[in-house]
Design a protein around this motif. Structure first.
Motif, mmCIF file in Angstrom:
data_model
loop_
_atom_site.group_PDB
_atom_site.id
_atom_site.type_symbol
_atom_site.label_atom_id
_atom_site.label_comp_id
_atom_site.label_asym_id
_atom_site.label_seq_id
_atom_site.Cartn_x
_atom_site.Cartn_y
_atom_site.Cartn_z
ATOM 1 N N GLU A 235 71.678 94.869 28.516
ATOM 2 C CA GLU A 235 72.014 93.397 28.963
ATOM 3 C C GLU A 235 71.062 93.038 30.224
ATOM 4 O OE1 GLU A 235 75.880 91.533 31.473
ATOM 5 O OE2 GLU A 235 76.332 93.260 29.843
ATOM 6 N N HIS B 114 67.826 91.889 28.865
ATOM 7 C CA HIS B 114 68.078 90.824 27.810
ATOM 8 C C HIS B 114 67.599 91.101 26.336
ATOM 9 C CE1 HIS B 114 69.841 88.204 31.093
ATOM 10 N NE2 HIS B 114 68.788 88.550 31.533
ATOM 11 N N ASP C 78 73.872 100.184 26.876
ATOM 12 C CA ASP C 78 74.512 98.731 26.787
ATOM 13 C C ASP C 78 74.360 97.747 27.770
ATOM 14 O OD1 ASP C 78 75.245 99.227 24.066
ATOM 15 O OD2 ASP C 78 77.295 99.848 24.631
ATOM 16 N N GLU C 79 74.344 98.377 29.355
ATOM 17 C CA GLU C 79 74.200 97.732 30.510
ATOM 18 C C GLU C 79 72.685 97.488 30.678
ATOM 19 O OE1 GLU C 79 78.256 99.355 33.008
ATOM 20 O OE2 GLU C 79 76.301 100.587 32.970
#
Length: 79
Positions: free
Chosen positions: A18, A21, A14-15
């Motif tokens: 992020e 993008h 998930d990081e």
């Protein structure tokens, strides 16, 4: 991303998503297809910033100085 905002240590899927993008699903699929380097700790997948930077660098497209016009209205050959 500035140096102050740059994450440190190992990133989760998930990081990493992020940071890039992109959706987390895309990152998970890229790991399964072995398109991105990662570190496996047991069943967990983690990324170093260097892994993600390699992925970004590999996807860079060179800029071309020559602009090629799109041929419009061309007819097909009569072969």
């Amino acid at each position: 991303m500035s140096e102050a905002a740059r994450p440190t240590g190992l990133l989760t899927i998930d990081e990493a998503a992020e940071y890039l993008h992109v959706p987390a699903r895309w990152v998970a699929d890229a790991v399964r297809a072995r398109k991105v380097r990662c570190t496996r700790i047991g069943k967990h997948v983690r990324f170093r910033i260097e892994h993600l930077e390699e992925l970004i660098a590999a996807g860079e497209q060179p800029a071309t100085a020559e602009v090629v016009p799109i041929a419009r209205g061309r007819r097909r050959s009569k072969l």
